[in-house]
Every structure is written in C-alpha cells, then in structure tokens.
Enzyme design. Structure first.
Site, PDB file in Angstrom:
ATOM      1  N   GLY A   1       0.772  -1.237   0.000  1.00  0.00           N
ATOM      2  CA  GLY A   1       0.000   0.000   0.000  1.00  0.00           C
ATOM      3  C   GLY A   1       0.802   1.285   0.000  1.00  0.00           C
ATOM      4  O   GLY A   1       0.334   2.303   0.509  1.00  0.00           O
ATOM      5  N   THR A   2       1.985   1.294  -0.616  1.00  0.00           N
ATOM      6  CA  THR A   2       2.727   2.567  -0.661  1.00  0.00           C
ATOM      7  C   THR A   2       2.015   3.577  -1.573  1.00  0.00           C
ATOM      8  O   THR A   2       2.088   4.778  -1.324  1.00  0.00           O
ATOM      9  CB  THR A   2       4.191   2.384  -1.127  1.00  0.00           C
ATOM     10  OG1 THR A   2       4.210   1.929  -2.473  1.00  0.00           O
ATOM     11  CG2 THR A   2       4.953   1.421  -0.232  1.00  0.00           C
ATOM     12  N   ASN A   3       1.348   3.101  -2.585  1.00  0.00           N
ATOM     13  CA  ASN A   3       0.575   4.024  -3.430  1.00  0.00           C
ATOM     14  C   ASN A   3      -0.637   4.571  -2.675  1.00  0.00           C
ATOM     15  O   ASN A   3      -0.994   5.735  -2.848  1.00  0.00           O
ATOM     16  CB  ASN A   3       0.154   3.350  -4.734  1.00  0.00           C
ATOM     17  CG  ASN A   3       1.278   3.360  -5.748  1.00  0.00           C
ATOM     18  OD1 ASN A   3       1.605   4.411  -6.299  1.00  0.00           O
ATOM     19  ND2 ASN A   3       1.900   2.209  -5.971  1.00  0.00           N
TER      20      ASN A   3
ATOM     21  N   MET B   1      -4.109  -6.574  -7.255  1.00  0.00           N
ATOM     22  CA  MET B   1      -3.570  -7.617  -8.122  1.00  0.00           C
ATOM     23  C   MET B   1      -4.621  -8.582  -8.665  1.00  0.00           C
ATOM     24  O   MET B   1      -4.288  -9.703  -9.048  1.00  0.00           O
ATOM     25  CB  MET B   1      -2.493  -8.398  -7.368  1.00  0.00           C
ATOM     26  CG  MET B   1      -1.348  -7.537  -6.892  1.00  0.00           C
ATOM     27  SD  MET B   1      -0.552  -6.619  -8.236  1.00  0.00           S
ATOM     28  CE  MET B   1       0.859  -5.949  -7.373  1.00  0.00           C
TER      29      MET B   1
ATOM     30  N   ILE C   1      -8.012  -9.152 -11.309  1.00  0.00           N
ATOM     31  CA  ILE C   1      -8.731  -8.583 -12.451  1.00  0.00           C
ATOM     32  C   ILE C   1     -10.237  -8.692 -12.189  1.00  0.00           C
ATOM     33  O   ILE C   1     -10.731  -9.765 -11.844  1.00  0.00           O
ATOM     34  CB  ILE C   1      -8.323  -9.297 -13.772  1.00  0.00           C
ATOM     35  CG1 ILE C   1      -6.850  -8.998 -14.082  1.00  0.00           C
ATOM     36  CG2 ILE C   1      -9.223  -8.858 -14.929  1.00  0.00           C
ATOM     37  CD1 ILE C   1      -6.272  -9.759 -15.262  1.00  0.00           C
ATOM     38  N   LEU C   2     -10.935  -7.561 -12.329  1.00  0.00           N
ATOM     39  CA  LEU C   2     -12.395  -7.565 -12.176  1.00  0.00           C
ATOM     40  C   LEU C   2     -13.016  -7.599 -13.565  1.00  0.00           C
ATOM     41  O   LEU C   2     -12.485  -6.995 -14.491  1.00  0.00           O
ATOM     42  CB  LEU C   2     -12.850  -6.313 -11.422  1.00  0.00           C
ATOM     43  CG  LEU C   2     -12.280  -6.160 -10.005  1.00  0.00           C
ATOM     44  CD1 LEU C   2     -12.648  -4.800  -9.427  1.00  0.00           C
ATOM     45  CD2 LEU C   2     -12.770  -7.278  -9.093  1.00  0.00           C
TER      46      LEU C   2
ATOM     47  N   ASN D   1      -6.006   2.813 -12.705  1.00  0.00           N
ATOM     48  CA  ASN D   1      -4.995   1.856 -12.226  1.00  0.00           C
ATOM     49  C   ASN D   1      -3.613   2.485 -12.391  1.00  0.00           C
ATOM     50  O   ASN D   1      -3.368   3.201 -13.374  1.00  0.00           O
ATOM     51  CB  ASN D   1      -5.073   0.581 -13.075  1.00  0.00           C
ATOM     52  CG  ASN D   1      -3.980  -0.420 -12.729  1.00  0.00           C
ATOM     53  OD1 ASN D   1      -3.724  -0.716 -11.557  1.00  0.00           O
ATOM     54  ND2 ASN D   1      -3.314  -0.957 -13.748  1.00  0.00           N
TER      55      ASN D   1
ATOM     56  N   HIS E   1       0.215   1.458 -13.141  1.00  0.00           N
ATOM     57  CA  HIS E   1       0.998   0.323 -13.645  1.00  0.00           C
ATOM     58  C   HIS E   1       2.475   0.713 -13.651  1.00  0.00           C
ATOM     59  O   HIS E   1       2.821   1.811 -14.116  1.00  0.00           O
ATOM     60  CB  HIS E   1       0.533  -0.063 -15.055  1.00  0.00           C
ATOM     61  CG  HIS E   1       1.261  -1.256 -15.585  1.00  0.00           C
ATOM     62  ND1 HIS E   1       0.967  -2.537 -15.168  1.00  0.00           N
ATOM     63  CD2 HIS E   1       2.308  -1.364 -16.448  1.00  0.00           C
ATOM     64  CE1 HIS E   1       1.793  -3.380 -15.766  1.00  0.00           C
ATOM     65  NE2 HIS E   1       2.618  -2.697 -16.541  1.00  0.00           N
TER      66      HIS E   1
HETATM   67  C1  GAR Z   1       3.140  -0.967  -7.478  1.00  0.00           C
HETATM   68  O1  GAR Z   1       4.408  -0.904  -8.089  1.00  0.00           O
HETATM   69  C2  GAR Z   1       2.059  -0.962  -8.530  1.00  0.00           C
HETATM   70  O2  GAR Z   1       2.328  -0.145  -9.627  1.00  0.00           O
HETATM   71  C3  GAR Z   1       2.048  -2.401  -8.923  1.00  0.00           C
HETATM   72  O3  GAR Z   1       2.245  -3.125  -7.728  1.00  0.00           O
HETATM   73  C4  GAR Z   1       2.948  -2.314  -6.797  1.00  0.00           C
HETATM   74  C5  GAR Z   1       2.120  -2.212  -5.543  1.00  0.00           C
HETATM   75  O4  GAR Z   1       2.794  -1.535  -4.520  1.00  0.00           O
HETATM   76  N1  GAR Z   1       0.820  -2.752  -9.585  1.00  0.00           N
HETATM   77  C6  GAR Z   1       0.741  -3.610 -10.576  1.00  0.00           C
HETATM   78  O5  GAR Z   1       1.687  -4.243 -10.991  1.00  0.00           O
HETATM   79  C7  GAR Z   1      -0.660  -3.784 -11.155  1.00  0.00           C
HETATM   80  N2  GAR Z   1      -0.578  -4.396 -12.447  1.00  0.00           N
HETATM   81  P1  GAR Z   1       2.026  -0.872  -3.296  1.00  0.00           P
HETATM   82  O6  GAR Z   1       1.096  -1.923  -2.694  1.00  0.00           O
HETATM   83  O7  GAR Z   1       3.145  -0.525  -2.340  1.00  0.00           O
HETATM   84  O8  GAR Z   1       1.293   0.330  -3.778  1.00  0.00           O
END
Ligand code: GAR
Length: 208
Positions: A12-14, A91, A93-94, A108, A110
């Site tokens: 969950g850093t995003n 992670m 797909i819906l 999203n 990516h």
């Molecule tokens: C992030 O790098 C995000 O872009 C990627 O997973 C990581 C999640 O990090 N997402 C994908 O690859 C989706 N296709 P986070 O949980 O620390 O945000």
C-alpha cells in the site's frame, strides 16, 4: 466531494501517497472514504486504519471465480457509494460487470510505460524483471483508466524513469515508485475528481 474507494492487495505505498496528498490538500474534489483489500493482512489495511479510513477485506480466495468475485466487489462498491475507484497495487482482475458500472471512473497505476511490459501476467516485481531482462534504458509508470482490456484503457498520465547500471528488480521498483508512481497517481486522481479529464476517440486528455 467525490467518494474515492482504493483497492489494494499488498503493502500500500501508493495508498500512502494518496493519503499524504489528500492531507496536503492536493486531491481536489475528492476524499478517500474506504479501502478494500483482496488479501487478509495486507499492510495497506494498517495504513488505512492508522489514518481513520474504513477498511474492508474482500478475500479473492473466498470466491470461486472472477465473475463471482466481481459481483461481490460491485455490491461492496455500491454499498460504499463509490464515485471514483483507484487500483493501487490491486492484483486481481475484475470483469466487465464492474468496468461497465463505472465507465471512466476507475483508474490503475501500472509500473511501466504502457504499452511496454503490460497485460496479463505483468504485475509487481515481474514488470521490472522483464524490463531489466530486455535491457531497456528508460522505464516508468502509467496511470490509465480501467476497462475490460487488461492495462488497455486510455492513458491519463505517464512519467519516465531511467534505468541505471547495477539495478536489481527491487532497486528499480523502488525508484519507479518514488520518481513516478507516487507522483502521478495522486495527480491523476485529483484531475479525475475535478472532472478535468476528457476522452475523445478513446484517448484521454488531461487539463493541467
Ligand atoms: C506498485 O508498483 C504498482 O504499480 C504495482 O504493484 C505495486 C504495488 O505496490 N501494480 C501492478 O503491478 C498492477 N498491475 P504498493 O502496494 O506498495 O502500492
């Protein structure tokens, strides 16, 4: 104020970048009202709790297939009065039930410059492993609308990140997050909440 629901599966850093941006007043026209995790024990849920945001666990493993899971997700999103939905390291797909219910309301992030290193099977660290294996010199991140095509919806924002000698997938992942994802995701969400993104012939244009 639009209700922003953030979908997560891991660290969950995003999500944290969105929370921090909201605290700085940089998410104009929206408020994070709920976080939904596809995994029990995801650290992202901890981040939500620490910031007084409602957390819901909807475990993917409890549902037989993507259709059943998507149905449960749609019901949850509707119950939470979601206006904007953000996949932040989500992670799963819906299917079209969800995409059709929220046209141009779901985004999203990516970890690559779409259309490179994207589509089914390209997620998380795997994306960076592939970029390094291919030897590209520049990678980055993309925020795009979610449609029925995996990583195929209109691109909202992108930011490039240079690859350096000696990068490992982990080092590169961190640089892409710091230099690109954590910046463009809150910005795109704010633009969407302010109705500053228009779509023409399948292409998204953001008003800066
Ligand atoms: C992030 O790098 C995000 O872009 C990627 O997973 C990581 C999640 O990090 N997402 C994908 O690859 C989706 N296709 P986070 O949980 O620390 O945000």
């Amino acid at each position: 104020m639009k209700n922003i629901v953030v979908l997560v599966s891991g660290g969950g850093t995003n999500l944290q970048a969105l929370i921090d941006a909201e605290k700085r007043g940089e998410i104009k026209g929206g408020k994070i009202t709920c976080v939904i995790s596809s995994k029990e024990g995801a650290y992202a849920l901890e981040r939500a709790a620490q910031n007084g945001i409602k957390g819901i666990v909807l475990p993917r493993k409890d549902y037989a297939d993507s259709h059943e899971y998507s149905k449960a997700m749609l019901e949850t999103l509707q119950a939470e009065n979601a206006d904007i939905i953000v996949y932040a390291g989500f992670m799963t797909i819906l299917d079209e039930q969800v995409c059709r219910a929220y046209p141009y309301k779901m985004v999203n992030v990516h970890p690559a410059l779409i259309p490179s290193f994207c589509g089914k099977g390209y997620y998380g660290l795997k994306v960076h492993e592939e970029a390094l294996a291919r030897g590209v010199k520049v990678t980055g991140a993309t925020v795009h609308f979610v449609t029925e095509v995996c990583d195929g919806g209109p691109i909202i924002l992108q930011k490039a990140v240079e690859i350096q000698n000696g990068d490992t997938p982990e080092i590169l992942q961190r640089r892409v997050m710091e230099q690109a994802e954590w910046k463009i995701l809150p910005k795109a969400v704010s633009l969407l909440c302010e109705d500053k993104i228009r779509i023409e012939n399948g292409v998204a244009y953001a008003e800066e």
